[in-house]
Scaffold this active site. Sequence first.
Site, mmCIF file in Angstrom:
data_model
loop_
_atom_site.group_PDB
_atom_site.id
_atom_site.type_symbol
_atom_site.label_atom_id
_atom_site.label_comp_id
_atom_site.label_asym_id
_atom_site.label_seq_id
_atom_site.Cartn_x
_atom_site.Cartn_y
_atom_site.Cartn_z
ATOM 1 N N TYR A 278 -7.283 -11.036 14.707
ATOM 2 C CA TYR A 278 -6.306 -11.528 13.735
ATOM 3 C C TYR A 278 -6.404 -13.047 13.605
ATOM 4 C CZ TYR A 278 -1.689 -12.906 11.950
ATOM 5 O OH TYR A 278 -0.658 -13.480 11.240
ATOM 6 N N ILE B 154 0.821 -1.204 0.000
ATOM 7 C CA ILE B 154 0.000 0.000 0.000
ATOM 8 C C ILE B 154 0.859 1.259 0.000
ATOM 9 C CG2 ILE B 154 -0.232 0.232 2.511
ATOM 10 C CD1 ILE B 154 -3.273 0.821 1.910
#
Length: 316
Positions: free
Chosen positions: A140, A36
């Site tokens: 997670y 990103i």
Amino acid sequence: MKAKVLVIGANGQLGSVLVKELQHRHGLDNVVASDINKSHNFHGAFEVLDATDKTQLLEVVESYGITQIYHLAAILSAKGEANPLTTWDLNMKMLFNVLEVARVQEMDKVFFPSSIAVFGEDAPWVNTPNKAYLNPATVYGMSKAAGEQWAQYYFLRYGLDVRSLRYPGVIGYQSLPGGGTTDYAVEIFHKAVLEEEFVCFLNEDTTLPMIFMDDAIRATMELMEAPKRDIKIRTAYNLAGSSFSPEDIVREIRKFYPDFMVKYEPDFRQDIAAKWPKSINDDEAALDWGWKPEYDLEIIVSTMIEKLKEQYVPQQ
């Protein structure tokens, strides 16, 4: 036909090393690194890519003729608990985009990294088997457990060759970690070589499964290069290196730095670690595709110190 590989999350702890290994194996022109944020750490093609944007992902895949994706991007365990809903949304949306694009493009293979975070308090803490019950205690871990099921679903429903490993904590000198509960096992070496005091966020006797970066990369490549017929598990394979605690590492480090100072100030990450296994059984990986670790704690410590000294200490 040469593989054309896309690595998503290339700037991360694992990705930054894996990209170079993939370039070595497939050729510089056949590997596209992406993240990103822009990075100048790689030779070869690099794309700034937001994997939550399916259209952008598809454009990159079509532009380079990608045949394999290594999807490494995720918000990790410790960081994820600060924003649980965002962690779930991002981790799952990125995975769904990768799976769908790979399915539509009829790709050869997809790699999806899982984690020991999929295990919870109901799994055996010692020698945790591959088929242990999964009841993760973090978002997670929940996203990884769900991801394993989706990986298997895409294989069974669509024939997409998705492969996965449950990584323990990864220790490497190549980069800093990215917000996991096992990060102390990397940070501690940087402090030791700099001869600074280390404040550990886990209790000294908290034993966790770990693996050296070189072993983790080799395991990944061995899994991905194994014949399709040999991959019997389509959720994720357990992967083990060596299990140890902070006090075990400190004992080894003090063979090099006798005055190394450590304080223990456990925080919320101790609660996460307390629900994870102490050791992992990876017999299925050994049986199916010949996995065997090469680095134990003693070799890990000596190698980490040697490599970090090269980074921090000016050469004479």
